[in-house]
Design a protein around this motif. Structure first.
Motif, PDB file in Angstrom:
ATOM      1  N   GLY A 132      43.268  41.328  42.491  1.00  0.00           N
ATOM      2  CA  GLY A 132      43.066  42.147  41.303  1.00  0.00           C
ATOM      3  C   GLY A 132      42.159  43.337  41.554  1.00  0.00           C
ATOM      4  O   GLY A 132      41.891  43.710  42.702  1.00  0.00           O
ATOM      5  N   ASP A 135      42.942  41.224  36.309  1.00  0.00           N
ATOM      6  CA  ASP A 135      44.332  41.113  36.721  1.00  0.00           C
ATOM      7  C   ASP A 135      44.945  42.492  36.905  1.00  0.00           C
ATOM      8  O   ASP A 135      44.458  43.501  36.368  1.00  0.00           O
ATOM      9  N   GLY A 140      36.788  35.960  38.091  1.00  0.00           N
ATOM     10  CA  GLY A 140      37.595  36.191  39.290  1.00  0.00           C
ATOM     11  C   GLY A 140      36.792  36.320  40.564  1.00  0.00           C
ATOM     12  O   GLY A 140      37.301  36.816  41.565  1.00  0.00           O
TER      13      GLY A 140
END
Length: 369
Positions: free
Chosen positions: A60, A101, A123
């Motif tokens: 990402g 994302d 993340g």
């Protein structure tokens, strides 16, 4: 000279004490990870933290959460500089603390805008989150299992310090081939370095010749430990040292023997698979644990599903299978091969006991770790 058992059977505790006398941990060696599996750790190095720095946990866009507060699909936030794309596992760029994302950022030529907020740590895999650092892959005395190997590989360790007893198996001709194969496979699974020798014949002189120039930490013979006309394994051991006991108050395993040919401890295992396995569990495993400085083996406590009866004066080993959070006895005293194959655990019933009543919690050793 025909072998004879002693007039009275030797108590298991007495035979085991003689076998373990003056036996201490062997020297450590270093083995590659692929060879260290199943061995006992001997002071493995302290591992470095892993990952060594914050890294992306997913593919990402790497961004700073404080810089994108309020961003949404209805109110895109233009970015002054192009965002950095990271693949999972890559270090986080300086100043970035979250990964969004792919569809959370729109890029059109030199222009980029964010369509969603981020949270610090989103993340991201924090430094030391997998391995805190300065911990061993396995504590000294513990089994090196797949989990320990996973930690070592992740930390970049290529070798581990272990204790790996060297076992020499002397096979007496005529012993059941399935017994020899079973013992060798169990020994390798337990982390031992195994070498096998075949005696030229069943007589004492031929078997004794197989003990010459041994370079090992323990010896087991397979077959020829009984009182048959062609049994001579115990007489062969006597030619090289002291036979400490022959004829044990152990069932299965009555005709097993313990000896000390030279300075190496030895156990004569019967040729029958069930008797050989019982003597291995009762005598050889404690010897292996002493040589490898292994921590006490784990026992699992469950109530018995059914009564176990035992004869006073004889130590007996029961094979158990777990059923509905209880130990169900499979075999006591005599073990069919099918029971050996099914068993989840084994229970040593001391010679002083008459057995255990149904429902009584018992501590059993697992057959497979």
């Amino acid at each position: 000279m025909t072998q004879r058992l002693t007039p009275s059977l030797t108590p298991l505790d007495t035979a085991l004490a003689g076998l373990l006398q003056d036996v201490g941990p062997i020297a450590t060696i270093e083995l590659p990870l692929t060879e260290a599996a199943g061995c006992i750790a001997a002071g493995t190095p302290l591992l470095a933290a892993h990952p060594p720095r914050d890294s992306a946990a997913a593919d990402g866009w790497a961004l700073c959460a404080n810089d994108i507060v309020g961003a949404s699909a209805y109110s895109p936030l233009p970015l002054a500089t192009a965002p950095v794309w990271v693949d999972a596992g890559e270090p986080m760029p300086p100043g970035c603390d979250c990964v969004l994302d792919a569809d959370a950022v729109e890029v059109s030529g030199p222009l980029a805008q964010v369509l969603a907020e981020g949270v610090t740590g989103q993340g991201v895999r924090r430094a030391g989150s997998d391995i805190a650092g300065r911990v061993p892959a396995a504590a000294e005395g513990q089994l090196i299992d797949p989990a320990a190997l996973l930690l070592a590989r992740a930390a970049g360790v290529e070798k581990l310090a272990v204790r790996q007893p060297r076992l020499c198996i002397v096979n007496v001709p005529g012993a059941a081939a399935v017994t020899t194969s079973m013992i060798a496979e169990i020994a390798r699974a337990a982390g031992l370095h195994v070498k096998t020798r075949e005696a030229a014949a069943r007589d004492a002189a031929s078997i004794a010749q197989a003990f010459v120039d041994l370079a090992c930490d323990l010896v087991v013979t397979i077959g020829g430990s009984g009182v048959g006309r062609r049994d001579a394994a115990v007489n062969a051991l006597a030619r090289h040292g002291d036979v400490l006991a022959h004829g044990l108050a152990l069932q299965p395993g009555r005709t097993a023997a313990v000896a000390r040919p030279g300075k190496v401890p030895a156990v004569a295992l019967p040729g029958s698979p069930d008797h050989a396995l019982a003597a291995w569990l009762a005598l050889v495993l404690p010897l292996v644990d002493r040589l490898s400085a292994r921590l006490p083996r784990r026992q699992v406590t469950l109530p018995l599903a059914r009564k176990i009866a035992s004869s006073v004066g004889i130590a007996e080993i029961a094979l158990l299978v777990e059923e509905h959070k209880t130990w169900m006895p499979l075999a006591v005293g005599e073990w069919p091969l099918q029971a050996i194959a099914r068993a989840d655990a084994w229970l040593l019933i001391p010679a002083s006991d008459e057995g255990f009543a149904a429902g009584v919690p018992v501590d059993a050793y697992l057959t497979r770790e």
